[in-house]
Motif scaffolding. Structure first.
Motif, short mmCIF file in Angstrom:
data_model
loop_
_atom_site.label_atom_id
_atom_site.label_comp_id
_atom_site.label_asym_id
_atom_site.label_seq_id
_atom_site.Cartn_x
_atom_site.Cartn_y
_atom_site.Cartn_z
N HIS A 1 0.54 -3.82 -6.29
CA HIS A 1 1.38 -3.38 -5.16
C HIS A 1 2.83 -3.14 -5.57
CE1 HIS A 1 -2.12 -4.06 -2.75
NE2 HIS A 1 -2.14 -5.33 -3.10
N GLY A 2 3.68 -4.16 -5.55
CA GLY A 2 5.08 -3.98 -5.96
C GLY A 2 5.87 -3.05 -5.06
N CYS A 3 5.54 -3.01 -3.78
CA CYS A 3 6.18 -2.05 -2.87
C CYS A 3 7.68 -2.24 -2.73
CB CYS A 3 5.53 -2.14 -1.49
SG CYS A 3 3.78 -1.75 -1.46
N TYR A 4 8.16 -3.47 -2.96
CA TYR A 4 9.58 -3.75 -2.71
C TYR A 4 10.28 -4.31 -3.95
CZ TYR A 4 7.74 -3.20 1.97
OH TYR A 4 7.11 -2.69 3.08
N LEU A 5 9.90 -3.83 -5.12
CA LEU A 5 10.52 -4.29 -6.37
C LEU A 5 11.90 -3.66 -6.55
CD1 LEU A 5 7.47 -4.14 -8.80
CD2 LEU A 5 8.63 -6.20 -7.99
N SER A 6 12.86 -4.46 -7.00
CA SER A 6 14.21 -3.97 -7.25
C SER A 6 14.30 -3.40 -8.67
CB SER A 6 15.22 -5.11 -7.10
OG SER A 6 15.00 -6.10 -8.10
N ASP A 7 15.41 -2.75 -8.96
CA ASP A 7 15.63 -2.23 -10.32
C ASP A 7 15.65 -3.36 -11.34
OD1 ASP A 7 15.97 0.64 -9.89
OD2 ASP A 7 17.75 0.09 -8.76
N GLU A 8 16.24 -4.48 -10.96
CA GLU A 8 16.31 -5.63 -11.87
C GLU A 8 14.92 -6.16 -12.18
OE1 GLU A 8 20.06 -4.84 -10.07
OE2 GLU A 8 18.14 -5.29 -9.09
N GLU A 9 14.07 -6.20 -11.18
CA GLU A 9 12.71 -6.70 -11.39
C GLU A 9 11.91 -5.75 -12.28
OE1 GLU A 9 11.19 -9.14 -7.64
OE2 GLU A 9 12.22 -7.30 -7.04
N SER B 1 1.41 -1.61 4.68
CA SER B 1 2.15 -2.62 3.92
C SER B 1 3.48 -2.10 3.40
CB SER B 1 1.30 -3.10 2.73
OG SER B 1 0.08 -3.63 3.18
N GLY B 2 3.51 -0.84 3.02
CA GLY B 2 4.69 -0.25 2.39
C GLY B 2 4.22 0.77 1.38
N MET B 3 5.11 1.18 0.49
CA MET B 3 4.72 2.16 -0.53
C MET B 3 5.55 1.96 -1.79
SD MET B 3 2.60 4.44 -1.35
CE MET B 3 1.87 4.75 0.25
N LEU B 4 4.89 1.98 -2.91
CA LEU B 4 5.56 1.85 -4.20
C LEU B 4 6.28 3.14 -4.55
CD1 LEU B 4 5.96 0.17 -6.84
CD2 LEU B 4 3.89 1.30 -7.69
N ASP B 5 7.52 3.03 -5.03
CA ASP B 5 8.28 4.19 -5.50
C ASP B 5 7.86 4.46 -6.94
OD1 ASP B 5 10.12 6.05 -6.39
OD2 ASP B 5 11.80 5.16 -5.32
N VAL B 6 6.86 5.29 -7.11
CA VAL B 6 6.27 5.52 -8.43
C VAL B 6 7.28 6.12 -9.40
CG1 VAL B 6 4.53 6.85 -9.67
CG2 VAL B 6 3.93 5.71 -7.53
N ARG B 7 8.09 7.05 -8.94
CA ARG B 7 9.08 7.68 -9.82
C ARG B 7 10.06 6.64 -10.37
NH1 ARG B 7 8.96 13.07 -10.12
NH2 ARG B 7 7.83 14.24 -8.52
N HIS C 1 -0.77 0.34 -8.75
CA HIS C 1 -0.37 1.02 -7.52
C HIS C 1 -1.60 1.22 -6.64
CE1 HIS C 1 1.53 3.60 -4.72
NE2 HIS C 1 1.27 4.76 -5.30
N CYS C 2 -1.54 0.74 -5.38
CA CYS C 2 -2.69 0.81 -4.46
C CYS C 2 -2.30 1.59 -3.21
CB CYS C 2 -3.16 -0.59 -4.09
SG CYS C 2 -3.53 -1.66 -5.50
N PRO C 3 -2.07 2.90 -3.32
CA PRO C 3 -1.58 3.67 -2.17
C PRO C 3 -2.54 3.71 -1.00
CG PRO C 3 -2.27 5.13 -3.95
CD PRO C 3 -2.26 3.75 -4.51
N ASN C 4 -3.83 3.80 -1.28
CA ASN C 4 -4.82 3.86 -0.20
C ASN C 4 -4.73 2.61 0.68
OD1 ASN C 4 -7.19 4.17 1.36
ND2 ASN C 4 -8.18 5.29 -0.28
N SER C 5 -4.67 1.46 0.03
CA SER C 5 -4.58 0.19 0.74
C SER C 5 -3.24 0.05 1.45
CB SER C 5 -4.78 -0.96 -0.23
OG SER C 5 -4.49 -2.20 0.38
N ASN C 6 -2.16 0.36 0.76
CA ASN C 6 -0.83 0.19 1.34
C ASN C 6 -0.64 1.04 2.59
OD1 ASN C 6 0.65 0.02 -1.99
ND2 ASN C 6 -0.21 -1.60 -0.72
N ILE C 7 -1.21 2.24 2.57
CA ILE C 7 -1.13 3.12 3.74
C ILE C 7 -2.05 2.61 4.85
CG2 ILE C 7 -1.64 5.43 4.61
CD1 ILE C 7 -0.80 6.51 1.86
#
Length: 272
Positions: free
Chosen positions: A209-217, A240-246, A230-236
């Motif tokens: 998941h990691g939807c809310y990871l900071s730059d430091e993390e 839950s949120g969405m991982l910033d893949v870029r 990355h679990c976009p199907n589940s998160n949507i």
């Protein structure tokens, strides 16, 4: 006898477009390629289509038995689902009408209580593909469970892993989890720092998941060699949120894809 040198029978041959990746190139497209698979399911050869007669003679197959792909088809390597909950497999693709916490209480926990019945357990688990990935089947409940096992030391399960095995944990899936971890571990700077202080963030670790990871993390992920699933199907599906893949890729963190079954709608997904 060297088994590796024992010839195998070519069972299938395909002709058409093949797509794969190498260390040098992210995407390699082979047009009009010949791909042969032996009787053990291993790739025997990849050759040019115009060399069909020579290749068939060399590997002993009938050129008339080649499977021709259509212009809209292509072959690519088999991929890996990097985060799946085997115990939830029986209700994959259903019951996706609630946020994560409520979803677990309403659907997941009652189903998992049925695993006391060994007949039910065998029926479900025999349908799940065997894998070298040691997945965290307890999902959100294991959020900090493993680090709580030894608050003052290191959880060393990863040291027992083979070279092709990994440990799979969940991290920063929903905002409430971030608050919970801060309350339980006030001395840790971040959610990721909790895992790192307990020696759980290694090159054998896959964090889902990691939807809310900071730059430091993410910098810490990069330094330790840990990966993200990355679990976009589940998160949507579970909002839950969405991982910033870029952002993840810009920090040069290894990234795969997972279904998070039964959080997602499908029992299979891809990894890149």
């Amino acid at each position: 006898m060297d088994v590796s040198k024992v010839p195998t029978t070519v069972a299938r041959v395909f002709r058409g477009t093949c797509v794969h990746s190498t260390e040098q190139e992210a995407l390699v497209i082979l047009e009009d390629a010949l791909l042969g698979v032996d009787s053990n399911g291993k790739i025997s050869f990849v050759e040019k289509g115009q060399e069909l007669e020579n290749v068939s003679s060399k590997f002993g197959f009938n050129s008339l038995d080649v499977t021709q792909l259509t212009p809209h088809e292509f072959l690519m390597p088999g991929l890996v689902d990097t985060h799946i909950h085997a115990a939830q497999y029986s209700f994959a693709g259903t019951a996706l009408d609630l946020p994560l916490r409520e979803w677990l209480k309403t659907y997941t926990y009652p189903v998992e209580s049925q695993y006391q019945d060994l007949k039910f357990a065998r029926m479900v688990y025999t349908q799940v593909v065997k894998r070298t990935l040691r997945n965290d089947d307890f999902g959100q409940r294991a959020l900090v469970g493993k680090v709580c096992m030894d608050r003052n030391g290191a959880y060393e399960d990863y040291k027992e892993l083979g070279p092709q095995e990994s440990v799979d944990y969940t991290i920063r899936e929903i905002k409430d989890d971030v608050k919970l971890v801060k309350e339980l571990f006030p001395d840790s700077e971040t959610y990721t720092d909790v895992y790192d202080k307990h020696n759980l963030l290694t090159d054998k670790t896959i964090m889902a998941h990691g939807c809310y990871l900071s730059d430091e993390e993410l910098d810490l992920f990069h330094r330790t060699g840990a990966s993200l699933a990355h679990c976009p199907n589940s998160n949507i599906s579970l909002c839950s949120g969405m991982l910033d893949v870029r952002k993840v890729l810009s920090h040069k963190v290894k990234l795969g894809l997972g279904t998070d079954v039964a959080g997602g709608t499908l029992p299979r997904c891809w990894m890149r």
